[in-house]
Design a protein around this motif. Structure first.
Motif: not given
Length: 443
Positions: A197-204, A189-191, A181-187
């Motif tokens: 919104y979703w990158p911040r939730w992913v990091y939480v 393409m998920i935004d 999840l921490v790696v995905v937050r940096q991508l």
């Protein structure tokens, strides 16, 4: 001798259940719309113009609720890792966990993006050639130190043994989920909308998984000091949370600061003197427009400090005059001020940046930039995090024809606004009519 297996409830499924439940708020805020009834003018119809509920856009803002949750959870994980190092300092993996927790906490406290090119203190700053070299070197040194601690703590680098140890302790799945999840937050393409919104939730969610892993790995506090130790860890975690918020404040020293037009127009809540001191070198404001009627009893306690800061820094400061209590003159005057390049950059604010300021920006978009009112309301909803008040409907019905008569007459959304307000008299329009009658009588 191998450590005894932990058979306590901490080894159960509750971390996974909690992680699953933590996804519910994210879904709620992109599905649930607020009530359309405004108690001030309950008969004025309101609707949402964005794809998702307005609150989702507010939560997507850097530094809002989601980032605050990430800071708090990561501070708890950091304290749990530190407790493990205190109780078992010879175990290198505990120091590796502490270093990773510190990095996660720093990343939570330095969320991006930032506006106006301000580089901030996040990890990407190390690769920004516009950042002063000493700051880049300091951040790079911290990153290399953390990396060295992780590498040395994981010796003898037997991956199979490390995985087996993590599985035996019941944290392998949690650590794997946290890492992904921490790696995905940096991508990027998920935004997706609402952006951020979703990158911040992913990091939480990643921080929650990591914090649960640190809790499972934390040594037990035994004996009569158990309650005192738990209380100390909680107090230390809350204190670290305040440190994280302080780091965030250094990055964004003015509340709800938004870049409306880069280098030209900025929107914010009531700034403090200390916040202006930090922000001014970064933004170089030439003009500040305070939209709140500070001549009333509801004036901000920061108003004298704002005046003092403006005087000390040669900034033109404009606010509503006591002889114009309804703003019929100050609105077009301040819009004209903000449209003059000689006054840029301009900082516009009220007290909370929830009503007056976003509505004012909407009038600027409509009258000076030619935005359709439909797009104007979409942006206001994102600034507010809720539907604009019914008073904004009345305000726009009253002011937009005065600011841009031809465009107002042709705009379909403004016609819709008039229908929304049908049957609800505008009290300020009535006041203006009475004033006009009195002036006509005097003549």
């Amino acid at each position: 001798m191998a450590e005894p297996q932990d058979t306590s409830p901490r080894r159960g499924l509750w971390p996974w259940i909690f992680l699953a439940l933590s996804a519910l708020p994210a879904a709620w805020y992109v599905l649930a719309y607020e009530s359309a009834v405004d108690p001030e003018f309950p008969r004025v119809e309101r609707r949402t113009y964005n794809t998702y509920p307005p609150a989702a856009y507010r939560l997507a803002e850097a530094g809002d609720t989601i980032d605050c949750v990430a800071v708090y959870v990561s501070s708890a994980a950091l304290m749990l890792a530190a407790w493990g190092c205190l109780r078992d300092p010879r175990r290198g993996l505990r120091w590796a966990a502490l270093a990773l927790s510190a990095v996660a906490f720093w990343h939570a406290a330095t969320p991006g993006p930032l506006s106006n090119g301000w580089h901030g203190l996040g990890w990407r700053t190390m690769f920004d050639s516009a950042v002063p070299a000493p700051q880049r070197l300091a951040l790079a040194a911290c990153a290399l130190t953390a990396l060295a601690v992780v590498i040395l703590g994981a010796r003898p680098w037997n991956v199979r043994a490390l995985l087996a140890d993590a599985k035996a302790r019941g944290v392998l799945g949690l650590i794997a989920v946290a890492a992904v999840l921490v790696v995905v937050r940096q991508l990027p393409m998920i935004d997706r909308e609402p952006f951020g919104y979703w990158p911040r939730w992913v990091y939480v969610w990643g921080m929650l998984a990591w914090a649960f892993a640190m809790l499972r790995l934390a040594p037990r506090a035994e004996g009569g000091r158990r309650k005192a130790i738990i209380a100390a860890l909680i107090v230390a975690s809350v204190g670290l949370d305040f440190v994280g918020r302080g780091i965030f404040w250094y990055q964004r020293p003015i509340g709800r600061l938004r870049e409306i037009i880069p280098g030209q127009l900025y929107l914010c809540a009531m700034p403090t003197y200390a916040g202006l001191q930090l922000a001014q070198p970064r933004y170089g404001f030439k003009t500040i427009i305070n939209l709140f009627p500070e001549f009333t009893d509801a004036r901000s306690p920061h108003w004298p400090d704002e005046q003092r800061f403006a005087r000390e820094n040669g900034i033109a400061l404009h606010t509503q005059s006591p002889d114009d209590p309804i703003g019929i003159r100050s609105i077009p005057e301040t819009l004209e001020i903000a449209n003059d390049p000689a006054n840029w950059p301009v900082l516009v604010h009220c007290h909370a940046s929830m009503d007056r300021s976003p509505a004012w920006v909407g009038m600027y978009r409509f009258a000076y930039q030619g935005w359709p009112l439909d797009d104007v309301i979409r942006e206001i909803e994102q600034h507010r995090g809720s539907r604009p008040k019914s008073s904004v409907t009345l305000l726009y019905n009253r002011m937009l024809p005065r600011l841009a008569a031809e465009r107002a007459a042709a705009d379909p959304t403004l016609r819709e606004f008039r229908e929304f307000a049908a049957g609800t008299p505008d009290p300020l329009e009535e006041l203006l009519a009475r004033q006009a009658e009195r002036e006509a009588t005097r003549r």
